[in-house]
Design a protein around this motif. Structure first.
Motif, PDB file in Angstrom:
ATOM      1  N   ASP A  70       0.772  -1.329  -0.101  1.00  0.00           N
ATOM      2  CA  ASP A  70       0.008  -0.086  -0.055  1.00  0.00           C
ATOM      3  C   ASP A  70       0.830   1.192   0.022  1.00  0.00           C
ATOM      4  O   ASP A  70       0.550   2.321  -0.494  1.00  0.00           O
ATOM      5  N   THR A 116      -1.233  -6.777  -6.650  1.00  0.00           N
ATOM      6  CA  THR A 116      -1.783  -5.265  -6.606  1.00  0.00           C
ATOM      7  C   THR A 116      -1.620  -4.746  -7.800  1.00  0.00           C
ATOM      8  O   THR A 116      -0.522  -4.607  -8.020  1.00  0.00           O
ATOM      9  N   VAL A 162      -2.465  -1.004 -10.144  1.00  0.00           N
ATOM     10  CA  VAL A 162      -2.742   0.241 -10.024  1.00  0.00           C
ATOM     11  C   VAL A 162      -2.885   0.930 -11.335  1.00  0.00           C
ATOM     12  O   VAL A 162      -2.014   0.496 -12.258  1.00  0.00           O
ATOM     13  N   VAL A 197       2.072   1.776  -3.540  1.00  0.00           N
ATOM     14  CA  VAL A 197       1.015   2.251  -4.488  1.00  0.00           C
ATOM     15  C   VAL A 197       0.524   3.710  -4.014  1.00  0.00           C
ATOM     16  O   VAL A 197       0.427   4.568  -5.076  1.00  0.00           O
ATOM     17  N   THR A 210      -7.399   0.508  -8.397  1.00  0.00           N
ATOM     18  CA  THR A 210      -6.381  -0.355  -7.736  1.00  0.00           C
ATOM     19  C   THR A 210      -7.411  -1.633  -7.708  1.00  0.00           C
ATOM     20  O   THR A 210      -8.520  -1.671  -7.600  1.00  0.00           O
TER      21      THR A 210
END
Length: 152
Positions: free
Chosen positions: A50, A86, A88, A53, A75
């Motif tokens: 996180d 993950t 983005v 990101v 995301t």
């Protein structure tokens, strides 16, 4: 971990802190290529997903110079080949990420596609940046690359 890059992308020579770098030819109407940088720092290195990101999103701003909000960023968290991923997707004016990480002047009309793949020996960070048009042209290839990442 291994992955398969698009045959249309040019693999560039080794660079510090990068597992790979690819040059993506400009789309019709664009003058500059896009770049896909692949970073690997080792197990327990590179920071939390996180936080990365958030850092990537922080390298962009709206056309009026204001900060992006959550609604400006897409995301997604998923599992591919048994690995947590993950992704983005962010558009705007790219301001870069420090003296070695970005453009010398802000670049409006830019886009970033990123993926963080959490591997058993540490995460791989895939960061594709360039003009919106060139990145859009590389989006399917980027997705295929992310889907191809697997343990050796």
């Amino acid at each position: 971990m291994t992955w398969t890059a698009s045959k249309d992308w040019e693999a560039l020579p080794a660079r510090p802190m990068r597992a790979a770098t690819y040059r993506i030819a400009p789309a019709k109407g664009d003058t500059e290529p896009a770049e896909l940088a692949v970073f690997y720092f080792g197990q327990g290195q590179g920071g939390a997903v996180d936080a990365n990101v958030k850092r990537w999103v922080g390298q962009f701003q709206k056309a009026d110079g204001s900060a992006l909000t959550d609604k400006d960023v897409r995301t997604k968290k998923e599992t591919l080949n048994g690995l947590a991923v993950t992704t983005v997707d962010v558009k705007g004016t790219y301001t870069g990420g420090g003296p070695m990480m970005g453009p010398s002047s802000p670049k409006p009309g830019s886009r970033l596609l990123g993926a963080i793949v959490e591997g058993p020996e540490g995460p791989l960070f895939f960061k594709l940046t360039g003009s919106e048009r060139t990145v859009a042209g590389a989006e399917k290839g980027f997705r295929k690359l992310v889907e191809s990442v697997k343990k050796k």
